[in-house]
Enzyme design. Structure first.
Site, PDB file in Angstrom:
ATOM      1  N   TYR A   1       0.854  -1.189   0.000  1.00 53.95           N
ATOM      2  CA  TYR A   1       0.000   0.000   0.000  1.00 53.95           C
ATOM      3  C   TYR A   1       0.888   1.237   0.000  1.00 53.95           C
ATOM      4  O   TYR A   1       1.843   1.310   0.776  1.00 53.95           O
ATOM      5  CB  TYR A   1      -0.896   0.008   1.249  1.00 53.95           C
ATOM      6  CG  TYR A   1      -1.816   1.206   1.342  1.00 53.95           C
ATOM      7  CD1 TYR A   1      -2.842   1.406   0.414  1.00 53.95           C
ATOM      8  CD2 TYR A   1      -1.663   2.145   2.362  1.00 53.95           C
ATOM      9  CE1 TYR A   1      -3.691   2.503   0.515  1.00 53.95           C
ATOM     10  CE2 TYR A   1      -2.516   3.238   2.465  1.00 53.95           C
ATOM     11  CZ  TYR A   1      -3.526   3.414   1.543  1.00 53.95           C
ATOM     12  OH  TYR A   1      -4.365   4.493   1.638  1.00 53.95           O
TER      13      TYR A   1
ATOM     14  N   ASP B   1       9.215   2.806   0.002  1.00 57.32           N
ATOM     15  CA  ASP B   1       8.162   3.463   0.767  1.00 57.32           C
ATOM     16  C   ASP B   1       8.350   3.075   2.234  1.00 57.32           C
ATOM     17  O   ASP B   1       7.993   1.977   2.651  1.00 57.32           O
ATOM     18  CB  ASP B   1       6.788   3.035   0.242  1.00 57.32           C
ATOM     19  CG  ASP B   1       5.652   3.727   0.995  1.00 57.32           C
ATOM     20  OD1 ASP B   1       5.941   4.400   2.006  1.00 57.32           O
ATOM     21  OD2 ASP B   1       4.492   3.583   0.576  1.00 57.32           O
TER      22      ASP B   1
ATOM     23  N   LYS C   1       4.134   9.149   9.203  1.00 56.93           N
ATOM     24  CA  LYS C   1       3.958   8.568  10.534  1.00 56.93           C
ATOM     25  C   LYS C   1       4.979   9.067  11.566  1.00 56.93           C
ATOM     26  O   LYS C   1       4.810  10.154  12.105  1.00 56.93           O
ATOM     27  CB  LYS C   1       3.933   7.041  10.430  1.00 56.93           C
ATOM     28  CG  LYS C   1       2.828   6.616   9.416  1.00 56.93           C
ATOM     29  CD  LYS C   1       2.360   5.211   9.571  1.00 56.93           C
ATOM     30  CE  LYS C   1       1.462   4.789   8.427  1.00 56.93           C
ATOM     31  NZ  LYS C   1       0.075   4.566   8.748  1.00 56.93           N
TER      32      LYS C   1
HETATM   33  N1  PMP Z   1       2.676   4.174   2.410  1.00 57.57           N
HETATM   34  C1  PMP Z   1       2.573   3.230   3.361  1.00 57.57           C
HETATM   35  C2  PMP Z   1       3.577   2.116   3.398  1.00 57.57           C
HETATM   36  C3  PMP Z   1       1.568   3.319   4.324  1.00 57.57           C
HETATM   37  O1  PMP Z   1       1.478   2.363   5.253  1.00 57.57           O
HETATM   38  C4  PMP Z   1       0.661   4.397   4.273  1.00 57.57           C
HETATM   39  C5  PMP Z   1      -0.460   4.566   5.291  1.00 57.57           C
HETATM   40  N2  PMP Z   1      -0.703   3.548   6.134  1.00 57.57           N
HETATM   41  C6  PMP Z   1       0.811   5.346   3.255  1.00 57.57           C
HETATM   42  C7  PMP Z   1       1.827   5.206   2.346  1.00 57.57           C
HETATM   43  C8  PMP Z   1      -0.122   6.520   3.146  1.00 57.57           C
HETATM   44  O2  PMP Z   1       0.060   7.381   4.200  1.00 57.57           O
HETATM   45  P1  PMP Z   1      -1.112   8.394   4.635  1.00 57.57           P
HETATM   46  O3  PMP Z   1      -2.201   7.549   5.228  1.00 57.57           O
HETATM   47  O4  PMP Z   1      -0.453   9.299   5.612  1.00 57.57           O
HETATM   48  O5  PMP Z   1      -1.552   9.107   3.413  1.00 57.57           O
END
Ligand code: PMP
Length: 423
Positions: free
Chosen positions: A135, A230, A258
């Site tokens: 994701y 990511d 995060k």
């Molecule tokens: N990349 C990863 C690996 C994530 O786990 C997440 C959110 N859980 C995101 C991108 C997207 O981040 P956000 O919810 O702050 O938009």
């Protein structure tokens, strides 16, 4: 929740919170302190969600609170350069392998979306490759086989994303060198970027073999493809230098969120100077943000990272993760159905199927999620909060003590019995 559902779709501001995958009514949280939260009915829970990752020090940490209050007392955002964003950028550049420059945004979604734009601008190519189960936020071209809420709700992609957008996104399974080699043989020269969670944590916790990641680095290098790690979950959690440090692989670009925001909305993407200088105002790749780098969010991130440094946070998180594994092992070994703990530092997940834990989304048994529902509810009744989805990882913080871990162990012991009867 009835009141919420009248004005918020599903009663929530982000879908997995609605408990649709596990049933029942979501907790409505009023406050948090350390590793515990309290709901509006006054019930307390040990929290293993930690706002889905940012709260690596636990809730309402005094140092983070003080930094936020101090920053806010001088004004929240100026839409102009500030000292705190420079400090946080210097820290991130010094900590993360190969990273020379960084740009702040306000979410992980913006970070991945913008990193891909940089890669496309720099290479002059359009196609990207991602892996199923990873994701990367909810930008249109990344909402393909994307894990997280999509897998929770059993959807491969999202309505409202034009076919033409996802045509530029190729998807491969994780953990498959042959598939990767063959794809690169035929398409490697057309790829702008490959994006991957180096420790995939949105479709269960799918720990990758080093050989697979090493091949990915080799093939991207050979074809001039930008490799994007990511690290929105893993960054500044698994180590100071994220998964890149742990794995010994340096990507071309990395995305964060995060932890670096300490519980406020912050994302960032960064990498080598030649790539980052593609961005406006230096280059022709446009990207901008009204609240990017705002003082309050930067101060929360800085306070969190300073506290991690001060407390030897990354070794302590590993030790807490280790004690969780030790505590759960006998309980899981004795369970009347297959259940294993998968762990990377302070990230954990329960694999509820036979054999070795899965390393790709395709290897997850569809029946595994069914086991999770009674387990989740039994734990919740015991005052222990896990993520309301079989596919989401658990998060540990520095605030989790031996007593909190014992609560989880005792809860799992009871839950396993309930789950065996229910399934
Ligand atoms: N990349 C990863 C690996 C994530 O786990 C997440 C959110 N859980 C995101 C991108 C997207 O981040 P956000 O919810 O702050 O938009």
């Amino acid at each position: 929740m009835e009141r919420a559902a009248r004005v918020l779709p599903g009663g929530v501001s982000s879908p997995v919170r609605a408990f649709r995958a596990v049933g029942g009514t979501p907790l409505v949280i009023r406050s948090g302190s350390g590793a515990e939260v309290e709901d509006v009915d006054g019930r307390r829970y040990v929290d293993f969600v930690c706002s889905w990752g940012p709260l690596i020090l636990g809730h309402a940490h005094p140092a983070v609170q003080a930094a936020i209050v101090d920053a806010a007392s001088h004004g929240t955002s100026f839409g102009a350069p500030g000292e705190l964003e420079v400090e946080l950028a210097e820290y991130i550049c010094s900590a993360y392998p190969g990273l020379e420059q960084v740009r702040f945004v306000s979410s992980g979604t913006e970070a991945t979306m913008s990193a891909i734009r940089v890669a496309r601008g720099a290479t002059g190519r359009d196609k990207i490759l991602k892996f199923s189960g990873c994701y990367h936020g909810h930008a249109d071209h990344l909402l393909v086989s994307a894990g997280s809420g999509l897998v929770t709700f059993g959807r491969p992609s999202s309505a409202g994303v034009p076919e033409a957008f996802v045509r530029e996104t190729a998807v491969l399974p994780l953990d498959d060198e042959e598939g990767l080699a063959s794809f690169f043989r035929s398409h490697g020269d057309t790829l702008a970027a490959v994006i991957i969670e180096p420790v995939p944590a949105n479709n269960g916790l799918l720990l990758q073999r080093p050989e697979f990641l090493a091949m990915l680095r080799r093939e991207t290098e050979r074809t001039g493809t930008v490799l994007i790690f990511d690290e929105v979950i893993s960054g500044f959690r698994l180590a100071r230098g994220g998964a890149a440090e742990v794995l010994g692989i340096t990507p071309d670009l990395a995305t964060f969120g995060k932890v670096i925001g300490g519980g406020l909305p912050v994302g960032a993407f960064g990498g080598r100077r030649d790539l980052m200088s593609q961005l406006a105002p230096l280059g022709s790749v446009y990207q901008a943000g009204t609240l990017s780098g705002n003082a309050v969010a930067m101060s929360a991130g800085l306070a969190t990272l300073r506290e991690l440094e001060k407390q030897d946070g990354w070794s302590r998180l590993e030790a807490i993760g280790h004690s969780l594994a030790d505590a759960l092992r006998p309980v899981l070994d004795a369970a009347p159905f297959p259940v294993r703990l998968v762990r990377a530092g302070s990230l954990f997940w329960l694999s509820l199927q036979d054999g070795e834990p899965p390393r790709s989304a395709e290897a997850i048994a569809p029946s595994a999620a069914k086991r999770y529902t009674p387990l989740f509810h039994s734990l919740l009744d015991d005052g222990v909060m896990l993520a309301p989805s079989a596919y989401e990882a658990g998060f540990l913080s520095l605030a989790h003590t031996a007593a909190h871990i014992a609560r989880l162990r005792d809860g799992v012991e009871r839950a396993v019995a309930v789950s065996a009867v229910a399934a």
